[in-house]
Write an enzyme that holds these catalytic residues in place. Sequence first.
Site, PDB file in Angstrom:
ATOM      1  N   CYS A  41      -6.051   2.377   5.594  1.00  0.00           N
ATOM      2  CA  CYS A  41      -6.719   1.137   5.995  1.00  0.00           C
ATOM      3  C   CYS A  41      -6.152   0.714   7.354  1.00  0.00           C
ATOM      4  O   CYS A  41      -5.160   1.282   7.824  1.00  0.00           O
ATOM      5  CB  CYS A  41      -6.497   0.055   4.939  1.00  0.00           C
ATOM      6  SG  CYS A  41      -4.823  -0.637   4.954  1.00  0.00           S
ATOM      7  N   CYS A  43      -2.355  -0.025   7.232  1.00  0.00           N
ATOM      8  CA  CYS A  43      -1.546   1.186   7.085  1.00  0.00           C
ATOM      9  C   CYS A  43      -1.594   2.037   8.349  1.00  0.00           C
ATOM     10  O   CYS A  43      -0.584   2.614   8.749  1.00  0.00           O
ATOM     11  CB  CYS A  43      -2.014   1.985   5.874  1.00  0.00           C
ATOM     12  SG  CYS A  43      -1.676   1.130   4.316  1.00  0.00           S
ATOM     13  N   GLU A  90       0.963   3.950   1.786  1.00  0.00           N
ATOM     14  CA  GLU A  90       1.458   4.406   3.085  1.00  0.00           C
ATOM     15  C   GLU A  90       2.595   3.521   3.590  1.00  0.00           C
ATOM     16  O   GLU A  90       3.586   4.027   4.128  1.00  0.00           O
ATOM     17  CB  GLU A  90       0.328   4.424   4.126  1.00  0.00           C
ATOM     18  CG  GLU A  90      -0.801   5.379   3.801  1.00  0.00           C
ATOM     19  CD  GLU A  90      -1.934   4.733   3.009  1.00  0.00           C
ATOM     20  OE1 GLU A  90      -3.063   5.256   3.087  1.00  0.00           O
ATOM     21  OE2 GLU A  90      -1.697   3.728   2.307  1.00  0.00           O
ATOM     22  N   HIS A 105       0.857  -1.188   0.000  1.00  0.00           N
ATOM     23  CA  HIS A 105       0.000   0.000   0.000  1.00  0.00           C
ATOM     24  C   HIS A 105       0.891   1.236   0.000  1.00  0.00           C
ATOM     25  O   HIS A 105       2.035   1.205   0.465  1.00  0.00           O
ATOM     26  CB  HIS A 105      -0.900   0.006   1.231  1.00  0.00           C
ATOM     27  CG  HIS A 105      -1.963  -1.034   1.201  1.00  0.00           C
ATOM     28  ND1 HIS A 105      -3.084  -0.953   1.994  1.00  0.00           N
ATOM     29  CD2 HIS A 105      -2.100  -2.179   0.490  1.00  0.00           C
ATOM     30  CE1 HIS A 105      -3.858  -2.003   1.777  1.00  0.00           C
ATOM     31  NE2 HIS A 105      -3.270  -2.765   0.866  1.00  0.00           N
TER      32      HIS A 105
END
Length: 154
Positions: free
Chosen positions: A81, A84, A53, A51
Amino acid sequence: MNNFMEMAIDEARKGMRHNHGGPFGAIVVKDGKILSRTHNEVLRTNDPTAHAEILAIREASATLERFDLSDCVIYTSSQPCPMCLAAIYWARIRTVYYGSDKDDVADIGFDDSLFYRYIRGEEKEVELELINTDREKCLELLREWSEKSDKQMY
């Protein structure tokens, strides 16, 4: 518009248009200087943890050569999310600027609601079986860590 958020959006668009992953971008900033600028790369790398992040935190930590990013902020095109968010906590980042929220991304198929319900203890039917095994042997490992004279806490 915030310049750092605009960069996060541009990065998200770049990754999305190259089919690297979903429409997500992130920027880690320290003292007004960009340390990392990343986008979601789940599809490009076949890594479900890639992801934006997470990648931004990894890159910023490598740049600073430390895991503590408490003097940094993160700009992300969407609300982090749970994975993250946990990484952001572990990195000790104290400020997160985000654009769209979890409900907005759920509308386009990135629905995290199961994770939030599970974390709150509201979801009992999860397709994940957690089995505690060999606890005593693992506790030995923890005792060894506790007694380690040169350990470095993080």
